[in-house]
Design a protein around this motif. Sequence first.
Motif, PDB file in Angstrom:
ATOM      1  N   ALA A  69      29.810  39.076  41.131  1.00  0.00           N
ATOM      2  CA  ALA A  69      30.499  38.824  42.416  1.00  0.00           C
ATOM      3  C   ALA A  69      29.682  38.579  43.487  1.00  0.00           C
ATOM      4  O   ALA A  69      30.198  38.289  44.496  1.00  0.00           O
ATOM      5  CB  ALA A  69      31.318  40.396  42.746  1.00  0.00           C
ATOM      6  N   TRP A 141      38.740  40.787  38.278  1.00  0.00           N
ATOM      7  CA  TRP A 141      37.875  39.648  39.125  1.00  0.00           C
ATOM      8  C   TRP A 141      38.858  39.240  40.294  1.00  0.00           C
ATOM      9  O   TRP A 141      38.205  38.665  41.174  1.00  0.00           O
ATOM     10  CB  TRP A 141      38.210  38.507  38.029  1.00  0.00           C
ATOM     11  CG  TRP A 141      37.214  38.442  36.919  1.00  0.00           C
ATOM     12  CD1 TRP A 141      37.477  38.767  35.484  1.00  0.00           C
ATOM     13  CD2 TRP A 141      35.765  38.559  37.104  1.00  0.00           C
ATOM     14  NE1 TRP A 141      36.228  38.738  34.936  1.00  0.00           N
ATOM     15  CE2 TRP A 141      35.091  38.653  35.802  1.00  0.00           C
ATOM     16  CE3 TRP A 141      34.835  38.674  38.260  1.00  0.00           C
ATOM     17  CZ2 TRP A 141      33.760  38.852  35.427  1.00  0.00           C
ATOM     18  CZ3 TRP A 141      33.342  38.531  37.807  1.00  0.00           C
ATOM     19  CH2 TRP A 141      33.088  38.978  36.585  1.00  0.00           C
ATOM     20  N   ARG A 145      37.241  38.952  43.812  1.00  0.00           N
ATOM     21  CA  ARG A 145      37.360  37.884  45.086  1.00  0.00           C
ATOM     22  C   ARG A 145      38.017  38.363  46.409  1.00  0.00           C
ATOM     23  O   ARG A 145      37.609  37.899  47.127  1.00  0.00           O
ATOM     24  CB  ARG A 145      38.364  36.924  44.180  1.00  0.00           C
ATOM     25  CG  ARG A 145      37.749  35.954  43.464  1.00  0.00           C
ATOM     26  CD  ARG A 145      38.666  34.809  43.054  1.00  0.00           C
ATOM     27  NE  ARG A 145      39.879  35.125  42.591  1.00  0.00           N
ATOM     28  CZ  ARG A 145      40.278  35.364  41.263  1.00  0.00           C
ATOM     29  NH1 ARG A 145      39.084  35.294  40.410  1.00  0.00           N
ATOM     30  NH2 ARG A 145      41.561  35.609  41.203  1.00  0.00           N
ATOM     31  N   GLN A 146      38.966  39.128  46.359  1.00  0.00           N
ATOM     32  CA  GLN A 146      39.335  39.808  47.663  1.00  0.00           C
ATOM     33  C   GLN A 146      38.203  40.490  48.464  1.00  0.00           C
ATOM     34  O   GLN A 146      38.053  40.262  49.424  1.00  0.00           O
ATOM     35  CB  GLN A 146      40.431  40.589  47.397  1.00  0.00           C
ATOM     36  CG  GLN A 146      41.650  39.865  46.839  1.00  0.00           C
ATOM     37  CD  GLN A 146      42.992  40.956  46.594  1.00  0.00           C
ATOM     38  OE1 GLN A 146      42.591  42.208  46.709  1.00  0.00           O
ATOM     39  NE2 GLN A 146      44.021  40.436  46.151  1.00  0.00           N
ATOM     40  N   ARG A 148      35.155  40.130  48.149  1.00  0.00           N
ATOM     41  CA  ARG A 148      34.238  39.084  48.931  1.00  0.00           C
ATOM     42  C   ARG A 148      34.509  38.399  49.990  1.00  0.00           C
ATOM     43  O   ARG A 148      33.965  38.065  51.111  1.00  0.00           O
ATOM     44  CB  ARG A 148      33.738  38.003  47.834  1.00  0.00           C
ATOM     45  CG  ARG A 148      32.863  38.364  46.614  1.00  0.00           C
ATOM     46  CD  ARG A 148      32.311  37.357  45.542  1.00  0.00           C
ATOM     47  NE  ARG A 148      31.875  36.303  46.302  1.00  0.00           N
ATOM     48  CZ  ARG A 148      31.553  34.995  45.565  1.00  0.00           C
ATOM     49  NH1 ARG A 148      32.085  35.005  44.360  1.00  0.00           N
ATOM     50  NH2 ARG A 148      31.122  34.124  46.404  1.00  0.00           N
ATOM     51  N   ARG A 149      35.779  37.933  50.045  1.00  0.00           N
ATOM     52  CA  ARG A 149      36.291  37.485  51.329  1.00  0.00           C
ATOM     53  C   ARG A 149      36.505  38.262  52.326  1.00  0.00           C
ATOM     54  O   ARG A 149      36.157  37.929  53.440  1.00  0.00           O
ATOM     55  CB  ARG A 149      37.954  36.930  50.836  1.00  0.00           C
ATOM     56  CG  ARG A 149      37.964  35.608  49.908  1.00  0.00           C
ATOM     57  CD  ARG A 149      39.301  35.212  49.878  1.00  0.00           C
ATOM     58  NE  ARG A 149      39.563  34.305  48.711  1.00  0.00           N
ATOM     59  CZ  ARG A 149      40.038  34.326  47.748  1.00  0.00           C
ATOM     60  NH1 ARG A 149      41.149  35.372  47.551  1.00  0.00           N
ATOM     61  NH2 ARG A 149      40.145  33.451  46.797  1.00  0.00           N
TER      62      ARG A 149
END
Length: 157
Positions: A69, A141, A145-146, A148-149
């Motif tokens: 990640a 996953w 992703r959320q 990281r954003r």
Amino acid sequence: MRDARRQQVLQAMGITSWVRRVREPGAPLEELTLDAPVFEPPVARCIVVLPAQLPPRIMDVLGRALQAAGAGIARAGRVLVADGQPQAPVPHAPAYLVFGQAQAHALGRELPAAVMSQAHIALVDAPEALFAGAQGKRRLWAALRQLRRALAVAGAG
């Protein structure tokens, strides 16, 4: 003489030389001297909340997923929860990755409401569910992703 010249050159280049801690003979262990400046550790941007006593196989898979990640999540602080209580104080951070309902409840009891309302909290299945099927992996996953954003937005703001 050579050390003085070296210090001049390092100072001209803007490099701070570090000196190891030295304990005087006979001095108590608490009285260490440090000749270099002391820096505070950086504030945690992300905290991973995990159940305590996970098997090594699960910890290995989680470690690989967090590394995939990105560095911000891979280097995130870890808080382990045992018997519904965190084993260490939970630091305030802009993002939390929480594995399982029991850990979410422990986080909710530990953090003030104002901190929780401002933080991005990604709740995923308990770590054991990663091996139960593809759904747990997909949810992990998606949460990564959320996260990281959210960290990218928090870092830009």
